[in-house]
Write an enzyme that holds these catalytic residues in place. Structure first.
Site, mmCIF file in Angstrom:
data_model
loop_
_atom_site.group_PDB
_atom_site.id
_atom_site.type_symbol
_atom_site.label_atom_id
_atom_site.label_comp_id
_atom_site.label_asym_id
_atom_site.label_seq_id
_atom_site.Cartn_x
_atom_site.Cartn_y
_atom_site.Cartn_z
ATOM 1 N N ARG A 45 1.258 -1.544 -0.011
ATOM 2 C CA ARG A 45 -0.099 -0.097 -0.162
ATOM 3 C C ARG A 45 1.241 1.005 -0.216
ATOM 4 O O ARG A 45 1.962 0.982 0.078
ATOM 5 C CB ARG A 45 -1.086 0.114 0.993
ATOM 6 N N GLY A 46 0.307 2.420 0.522
ATOM 7 C CA GLY A 46 1.099 3.611 -0.106
ATOM 8 C C GLY A 46 0.974 4.065 -1.520
ATOM 9 O O GLY A 46 1.009 2.818 -2.557
ATOM 10 N N ALA A 47 1.321 5.033 -1.865
ATOM 11 C CA ALA A 47 0.674 5.387 -3.918
ATOM 12 C C ALA A 47 1.626 5.306 -4.763
ATOM 13 O O ALA A 47 1.653 4.381 -5.426
ATOM 14 C CB ALA A 47 0.407 6.883 -3.754
ATOM 15 N N ARG A 82 -7.488 -0.795 -6.431
ATOM 16 C CA ARG A 82 -7.727 0.024 -5.551
ATOM 17 C C ARG A 82 -8.090 1.525 -6.579
ATOM 18 O O ARG A 82 -6.933 2.248 -7.615
ATOM 19 C CB ARG A 82 -6.784 0.855 -4.610
ATOM 20 N N GLN A 204 -1.810 2.542 9.993
ATOM 21 C CA GLN A 204 -1.016 2.637 9.433
ATOM 22 C C GLN A 204 0.362 3.305 10.171
ATOM 23 O O GLN A 204 2.030 2.820 9.782
ATOM 24 C CB GLN A 204 -0.537 3.035 7.701
ATOM 25 N N ASP A 245 -2.292 10.921 -2.134
ATOM 26 C CA ASP A 245 -2.429 9.688 -3.548
ATOM 27 C C ASP A 245 -3.167 10.437 -4.919
ATOM 28 O O ASP A 245 -3.132 8.919 -5.640
ATOM 29 C CB ASP A 245 -4.038 9.030 -2.575
ATOM 30 N N ASN A 255 -5.344 12.386 0.730
ATOM 31 C CA ASN A 255 -4.836 11.328 1.691
ATOM 32 C C ASN A 255 -5.314 11.085 2.514
ATOM 33 O O ASN A 255 -6.615 10.538 2.719
ATOM 34 C CB ASN A 255 -3.833 12.288 2.038
ATOM 35 N N LYS A 256 -4.365 10.114 3.023
ATOM 36 C CA LYS A 256 -5.255 9.565 4.082
ATOM 37 C C LYS A 256 -6.076 10.027 5.144
ATOM 38 O O LYS A 256 -6.275 10.921 5.157
ATOM 39 C CB LYS A 256 -3.829 8.680 5.087
HETATM 40 O O1 MRU Z 1 -4.285 3.383 2.001
HETATM 41 P P1 MRU Z 1 -3.075 2.946 1.899
HETATM 42 O O2 MRU Z 1 -2.114 2.862 3.061
HETATM 43 O O3 MRU Z 1 -2.498 2.682 0.890
HETATM 44 O O4 MRU Z 1 -2.469 5.173 2.226
HETATM 45 C C1 MRU Z 1 -1.414 5.667 2.154
HETATM 46 C C2 MRU Z 1 -1.429 7.005 2.375
HETATM 47 O O5 MRU Z 1 -2.612 7.870 2.568
HETATM 48 C C3 MRU Z 1 -0.577 7.452 1.897
HETATM 49 O O6 MRU Z 1 -0.467 8.851 3.048
HETATM 50 C C4 MRU Z 1 -0.224 8.119 0.064
HETATM 51 O O7 MRU Z 1 -0.316 6.590 -0.453
HETATM 52 C C5 MRU Z 1 1.702 8.154 0.664
HETATM 53 S S1 MRU Z 1 2.393 7.350 0.347
HETATM 54 C C6 MRU Z 1 3.870 8.097 -0.241
#
Ligand code: MRU
Length: 356
Positions: A45-47, A82, A204, A245, A255-256
């Site tokens: 996970r993470g963009a 996703r 996370q 994201d 973002n999250k």
């Molecule tokens: O749902 P996730 O864990 O994939 O969400 C991640 C985030 O929101 C991060 O802040 C974002 O992807 C940036 S990661 C460098």
């Protein structure tokens, strides 16, 4: 450096992030559908890490199916693993462009497989380089100094920084975006303490950011998300740094979930609020944040965690995985190429030419 995703011979190996920090185990994907599963179940996970995984998944789809309708179907399944992180589509588009180029050149299919793997590896490496550059620009934005600047009065600053979710090595090709800036600040001895929000419901922050900060010996404290306001009321916080994201053309940033609350608090307490992301996270096709699709995940993630359920079995829950922060709450968006501020008219020309 922690590696969330690695290409090995004919497969993709993921450090399974659903098991961290208790267990460091590997999920192996031999097919593009297994890569899609790793993305949707948040094993990865993470963009940026999602974008890199998609690039590898694309190469796997070609290895499995070659030039066929089955290949197109596999790529389409990957593309919907996703919805919010635009990097997923960026990784796929990058690979599609290279595939078209190889096909135009009349390259034989077996050779194309090899070349596609090479391109995915290059995409992964480019992300790490972008992260390092974001770190350097973040230092400049937050401290007003360049990476080689030895000015002692600036380097003598010790900052208290809040971050949210996980934006480190685990969420990228390696190093990190917001956490990359924190790493760079720490290398310059400019971090007094990081406050990491636990990031309900998937944790996370508590599981992954704490894991990375502990490994790097960066001083930190964990807090539950609802403690942030009181923290800002009672401590002098120097900056908030988060990831992204998807960033729309006007700077609105997905973002999250929980990021918007931090941005509103930052305004109230006059704390600079930075977003850190590679230009691969900017979606120039969207005029503003209202057009960004926000993923909603299973209610089970809110009702409990892993095997523990704390809500009544029939409880109803809402689980948006992201929120959208309006650009005017953002002090600066730090990319590998520029730092953009909401009063700047447009993103500078960037077109990620090294990438697409
Ligand atoms: O749902 P996730 O864990 O994939 O969400 C991640 C985030 O929101 C991060 O802040 C974002 O992807 C940036 S990661 C460098």
């Amino acid at each position: 450096m922690i590696q969330p995703v690695t290409w090995i011979e004919d497969r993709v190996e993921f450090l399974d992030q659903t098991k961290l920090p208790n267990e460091e185990s590997t999920f192996v994907a031999h097919t593009s559908d297994e890569v899609a599963e790793a993305i949707s179940s948040m094993i990865v996970r993470g963009a940026p890490a999602i974008g890199i995984s998609a690039a590898y998944g694309f190469a796997l789809a070609w290895l499995e199916h070659g030039d066929s309708a089955a290949f197109e179907d596999a790529v389409n399944r990957l593309a919907v693993a996703r919805p919010t992180a635009v990097n997923l589509m960026h990784g796929i588009k990058f690979m599609q462009q290279h595939l078209q180029k190889f096909t135009r050149m009349g390259t034989p299919n077996e050779k194309i497989s090899e070349l596609l793997i090479g391109e995915a590896l290059g995409y992964h490496e480019a992300d790490i380089a972008m992260n390092q550059e974001i770190g350097a620009r973040g230092l400049e934005a937050i401290l007003g100094i360049g990476p080689e600047d030895p000015r002692p009065e600036a380097l003598g600053q010790k900052l208290k920084v809040i971050t949210h979710c996980n934006t480190g090595s685990l969420a990228t090709g390696g190093y990190g975006t917001a956490l990359g800036i924190i790493r760079t600040l720490h290398k310059k001895k400019c971090i007094e303490e990081v406050f990491a929000c636990e990031t309900r419901p998937f944790l996370q922050g508590a599981r992954l950011t704490a894991y990375e900060l502990s490994k790097d010996n960066i001083p930190y404290k964990l807090l539950t998300d609802n403690m942030a306001a009181w923290l800002m009321q009672t401590e002098k916080i120097d900056a908030i740094v988060v990831g992204a994201d998807r960033i729309a053309r006007n700077g609105d940033t997905a973002n999250k979930i929980g990021t918007l609350a931090l941005a509103i608090l930052a305004k109230q307490f006059k704390v600079p609020f930075y977003v850190a992301a590679p230009t691969t996270t900017i979606d120039l096709e969207l005029a503003d944040g209202s057009q960004i699709p926000v993923e909603e995940r299973d209610k089970e993630e809110v009702l409990g965690y892993r095997n523990t359920v704390w809500a009544p079995e029939d409880a109803v829950a809402w689980n948006p995985a992201f929120d959208i922060t309006p650009a005017d709450l953002i002090t600066g968006i730090v990319t590998e190429k520029f730092v953009w501020q909401p009063n700047d008219p447009d993103f500078p020309e960037f077109t990620s030419e090294a990438i697409l």
